[in-house]
Design a protein around this motif. Structure first.
Motif, PDB file in Angstrom:
ATOM      1  N   VAL A 279      36.510  43.061  52.121  1.00 11.17           N
ATOM      2  CA  VAL A 279      37.004  42.905  50.955  1.00 11.17           C
ATOM      3  C   VAL A 279      38.389  42.392  51.061  1.00 11.17           C
ATOM      4  O   VAL A 279      39.241  42.790  51.485  1.00 11.17           O
ATOM      5  CB  VAL A 279      37.053  44.043  49.847  1.00 11.17           C
ATOM      6  CG1 VAL A 279      37.557  43.576  48.601  1.00 11.17           C
ATOM      7  CG2 VAL A 279      35.819  44.737  49.581  1.00 11.17           C
ATOM      8  N   VAL A 280      38.451  41.012  50.372  1.00  9.59           N
ATOM      9  CA  VAL A 280      39.899  40.439  50.668  1.00  9.59           C
ATOM     10  C   VAL A 280      40.616  39.902  49.466  1.00  9.59           C
ATOM     11  O   VAL A 280      41.693  39.523  49.455  1.00  9.59           O
ATOM     12  CB  VAL A 280      39.633  39.037  51.620  1.00  9.59           C
ATOM     13  CG1 VAL A 280      39.071  39.341  52.974  1.00  9.59           C
ATOM     14  CG2 VAL A 280      38.331  38.143  50.706  1.00  9.59           C
ATOM     15  N   LEU A 281      39.908  40.452  48.426  1.00 13.56           N
ATOM     16  CA  LEU A 281      40.573  40.219  47.134  1.00 13.56           C
ATOM     17  C   LEU A 281      39.776  41.369  46.147  1.00 13.56           C
ATOM     18  O   LEU A 281      38.763  41.503  45.912  1.00 13.56           O
ATOM     19  CB  LEU A 281      40.381  38.745  46.191  1.00 13.56           C
ATOM     20  CG  LEU A 281      41.006  38.359  44.881  1.00 13.56           C
ATOM     21  CD1 LEU A 281      42.565  38.550  45.086  1.00 13.56           C
ATOM     22  CD2 LEU A 281      40.535  37.380  44.385  1.00 13.56           C
ATOM     23  N   HIS A 282      40.881  41.994  45.418  1.00 15.61           N
ATOM     24  CA  HIS A 282      40.188  42.835  44.470  1.00 15.61           C
ATOM     25  C   HIS A 282      41.342  42.917  43.275  1.00 15.61           C
ATOM     26  O   HIS A 282      42.249  43.636  43.379  1.00 15.61           O
ATOM     27  CB  HIS A 282      39.957  44.334  44.948  1.00 15.61           C
ATOM     28  CG  HIS A 282      39.343  45.177  43.783  1.00 15.61           C
ATOM     29  ND1 HIS A 282      39.658  46.669  44.040  1.00 15.61           N
ATOM     30  CD2 HIS A 282      38.603  45.166  42.864  1.00 15.61           C
ATOM     31  CE1 HIS A 282      39.094  47.162  42.989  1.00 15.61           C
ATOM     32  NE2 HIS A 282      38.425  46.310  42.055  1.00 15.61           N
ATOM     33  N   LEU A 283      40.995  42.280  42.104  1.00 17.58           N
ATOM     34  CA  LEU A 283      41.807  42.157  41.044  1.00 17.58           C
ATOM     35  C   LEU A 283      40.957  42.907  39.854  1.00 17.58           C
ATOM     36  O   LEU A 283      39.829  42.759  39.470  1.00 17.58           O
ATOM     37  CB  LEU A 283      42.052  40.784  40.482  1.00 17.58           C
ATOM     38  CG  LEU A 283      42.674  40.081  41.666  1.00 17.58           C
ATOM     39  CD1 LEU A 283      42.844  38.630  41.068  1.00 17.58           C
ATOM     40  CD2 LEU A 283      44.118  40.458  41.905  1.00 17.58           C
ATOM     41  N   LYS A 284      41.808  44.057  39.356  1.00 23.95           N
ATOM     42  CA  LYS A 284      41.085  44.921  38.235  1.00 23.95           C
ATOM     43  C   LYS A 284      41.624  44.832  36.992  1.00 23.95           C
ATOM     44  O   LYS A 284      42.711  44.115  36.849  1.00 23.95           O
ATOM     45  CB  LYS A 284      41.103  46.248  38.588  1.00 23.95           C
ATOM     46  CG  LYS A 284      40.843  46.845  40.003  1.00 23.95           C
ATOM     47  CD  LYS A 284      41.017  48.417  40.305  1.00 23.95           C
ATOM     48  CE  LYS A 284      42.485  48.674  40.704  1.00 23.95           C
ATOM     49  NZ  LYS A 284      42.686  49.784  41.048  1.00 23.95           N
ATOM     50  N   ASN A 285      40.846  45.147  35.827  1.00 22.71           N
ATOM     51  CA  ASN A 285      41.310  44.945  34.636  1.00 22.71           C
ATOM     52  C   ASN A 285      41.958  43.589  34.310  1.00 22.71           C
ATOM     53  O   ASN A 285      42.812  43.669  33.462  1.00 22.71           O
ATOM     54  CB  ASN A 285      42.407  45.858  34.161  1.00 22.71           C
ATOM     55  CG  ASN A 285      41.680  47.607  34.331  1.00 22.71           C
ATOM     56  OD1 ASN A 285      40.638  47.819  34.015  1.00 22.71           O
ATOM     57  ND2 ASN A 285      42.578  48.440  35.188  1.00 22.71           N
ATOM     58  N   GLN A 286      41.238  42.414  34.627  1.00 26.64           N
ATOM     59  CA  GLN A 286      41.677  41.188  34.025  1.00 26.64           C
ATOM     60  C   GLN A 286      41.124  40.869  32.632  1.00 26.64           C
ATOM     61  O   GLN A 286      39.909  41.038  32.230  1.00 26.64           O
ATOM     62  CB  GLN A 286      41.189  40.292  35.049  1.00 26.64           C
ATOM     63  CG  GLN A 286      41.456  40.599  36.641  1.00 26.64           C
ATOM     64  CD  GLN A 286      43.058  40.151  36.606  1.00 26.64           C
ATOM     65  OE1 GLN A 286      43.535  39.015  36.753  1.00 26.64           O
ATOM     66  NE2 GLN A 286      43.746  41.133  36.996  1.00 26.64           N
ATOM     67  N   PRO A 287      42.131  40.473  31.728  1.00 25.95           N
ATOM     68  CA  PRO A 287      41.577  40.035  30.484  1.00 25.95           C
ATOM     69  C   PRO A 287      40.526  38.898  30.445  1.00 25.95           C
ATOM     70  O   PRO A 287      40.562  38.027  31.441  1.00 25.95           O
ATOM     71  CB  PRO A 287      42.720  39.771  29.484  1.00 25.95           C
ATOM     72  CG  PRO A 287      43.751  39.308  30.643  1.00 25.95           C
ATOM     73  CD  PRO A 287      43.424  40.254  31.986  1.00 25.95           C
TER      74      PRO A 287
ATOM     75  N   VAL B  70      36.501  43.087  26.280  1.00 25.79           N
ATOM     76  CA  VAL B  70      35.859  42.569  27.453  1.00 25.79           C
ATOM     77  C   VAL B  70      36.870  42.512  28.703  1.00 25.79           C
ATOM     78  O   VAL B  70      37.962  41.808  28.547  1.00 25.79           O
ATOM     79  CB  VAL B  70      35.106  41.182  27.489  1.00 25.79           C
ATOM     80  CG1 VAL B  70      34.697  40.910  28.962  1.00 25.79           C
ATOM     81  CG2 VAL B  70      34.025  41.504  26.446  1.00 25.79           C
ATOM     82  N   THR B  71      36.809  42.982  29.749  1.00 25.08           N
ATOM     83  CA  THR B  71      37.605  42.659  30.953  1.00 25.08           C
ATOM     84  C   THR B  71      36.639  42.739  32.199  1.00 25.08           C
ATOM     85  O   THR B  71      35.424  42.774  32.205  1.00 25.08           O
ATOM     86  CB  THR B  71      38.771  44.318  31.299  1.00 25.08           C
ATOM     87  OG1 THR B  71      37.774  45.368  31.598  1.00 25.08           O
ATOM     88  CG2 THR B  71      39.456  44.412  30.002  1.00 25.08           C
ATOM     89  N   TRP B  72      37.547  41.993  33.088  1.00 22.86           N
ATOM     90  CA  TRP B  72      36.833  41.634  34.592  1.00 22.86           C
ATOM     91  C   TRP B  72      37.526  42.094  35.635  1.00 22.86           C
ATOM     92  O   TRP B  72      39.033  42.245  35.817  1.00 22.86           O
ATOM     93  CB  TRP B  72      36.805  40.216  34.459  1.00 22.86           C
ATOM     94  CG  TRP B  72      36.099  39.224  33.492  1.00 22.86           C
ATOM     95  CD1 TRP B  72      36.471  39.119  32.373  1.00 22.86           C
ATOM     96  CD2 TRP B  72      34.736  38.871  33.368  1.00 22.86           C
ATOM     97  NE1 TRP B  72      35.580  38.555  31.426  1.00 22.86           N
ATOM     98  CE2 TRP B  72      34.443  38.323  32.222  1.00 22.86           C
ATOM     99  CE3 TRP B  72      33.974  38.830  34.555  1.00 22.86           C
ATOM    100  CZ2 TRP B  72      33.144  37.896  31.908  1.00 22.86           C
ATOM    101  CZ3 TRP B  72      32.456  38.597  33.981  1.00 22.86           C
ATOM    102  CH2 TRP B  72      32.365  37.765  32.941  1.00 22.86           C
ATOM    103  N   SER B  73      36.709  42.149  36.488  1.00 25.34           N
ATOM    104  CA  SER B  73      37.136  42.568  38.023  1.00 25.34           C
ATOM    105  C   SER B  73      36.654  41.278  38.655  1.00 25.34           C
ATOM    106  O   SER B  73      35.862  40.984  38.747  1.00 25.34           O
ATOM    107  CB  SER B  73      36.450  43.865  38.644  1.00 25.34           C
ATOM    108  OG  SER B  73      36.958  44.890  38.015  1.00 25.34           O
ATOM    109  N   ARG B  74      37.758  40.771  39.548  1.00 25.89           N
ATOM    110  CA  ARG B  74      37.360  39.624  40.484  1.00 25.89           C
ATOM    111  C   ARG B  74      37.606  40.016  41.943  1.00 25.89           C
ATOM    112  O   ARG B  74      38.511  40.348  42.373  1.00 25.89           O
ATOM    113  CB  ARG B  74      38.522  38.442  39.966  1.00 25.89           C
ATOM    114  CG  ARG B  74      37.948  37.935  38.676  1.00 25.89           C
ATOM    115  CD  ARG B  74      38.832  36.624  38.131  1.00 25.89           C
ATOM    116  NE  ARG B  74      38.154  36.239  36.871  1.00 25.89           N
ATOM    117  CZ  ARG B  74      38.498  36.631  35.842  1.00 25.89           C
ATOM    118  NH1 ARG B  74      39.394  37.580  35.508  1.00 25.89           N
ATOM    119  NH2 ARG B  74      37.835  36.049  34.697  1.00 25.89           N
TER     120      ARG B  74
END
Length: 205
Positions: A173-181, A190-194
């Motif tokens: 895992v090289v990127l984990h962004l949580k709770n992105q609008p 709606v939120t996103w994890s990238r």
């Protein structure tokens, strides 16, 4: 009909209009730094009406774009007919028509499709993608959280679940962004994890 496409038959025109107006560099901003050196093969799995595939082709990549919903695929082919893109009517997780014979993929994009796969399909999806990707390649996945949208065949998503498959099939895992609008209007719930997964390189010395 692929189950994950259920519901989209009711919004073909509105979905296409909204998608054609999306800016690749804005929607996928967090993944741009993981794009490989050109030229490289890239896979857009679940390409919808093709706006991401077209943007990747314009950047100089050799693009394979997969879409299971024929009305979307027809719109993609019609609008972006001049682009260097191989369009395939195929679906996750099996990707039966996608081949590695022309070389492994250096980048894979799954933009807004993960919630249409169930748990068994998700595990198989990561296994299949691993078999198609080159060592050091990155798979960029957006996980949708919140109420269902146009698609009605949906399942809750979890980063921790995805990480289990990543470990099992040779990814870091090289990127984990949580709770992105959401970057779309009227999607406050709606939120996103990238997440970006990098396929490990194995030293055989």
């Amino acid at each position: 009909m692929v189950k994950g496409t259920q519901g989209y038959e009711k919004v073909i025109e509105s979905f296409a209009t909204a998608s054609f107006n999306l800016k690749f560099a804005e929607i996928n901003h967090d993944f741009l730094s993981f794009l490989p050196t050109r030229p490289a093969r890239v896979l857009d799995a679940g390409c919808g009406v093709g706006q991401n595939a077209a943007a990747l082709a314009q950047l100089g990549y050799e693009v394979v774009a997969v879409e299971p919903f024929e009305p979307f695929l027809r719109k993609a082919v019609s609008k972006y007919s001049g682009q260097r893109i191989q369009w395939l009517h195929d679906s996750l997780p099996e990707l039966e028509k996608v081949s590695k014979k022309e070389g492994g993929f250096g980048f894979v994009l799954l933009d807004g499709v993960w919630h249409h796969l169930n748990v068994n399909e998700r595990r198989r999806c990561i296994e299949r993608l691993s078999s198609l990707m080159s060592e050091g390649a990155v798979c960029a996945i957006s996980l949708r959280h919140g109420p269902a949208g146009a698609g009605t065949h949906v399942f809750p998503t979890s980063s921790s679940e995805l990480f289990e498959y990543a470990i099992e099939f040779g990814f870091d895992v090289v990127l984990h962004l949580k709770n992105q609008p959401s970057k779309l209007p009227n999607k406050a719930q709606v939120t996103w994890s990238r997440i970006a997964l990098k396929k490990r390189s194995f030293d055989l010395r």
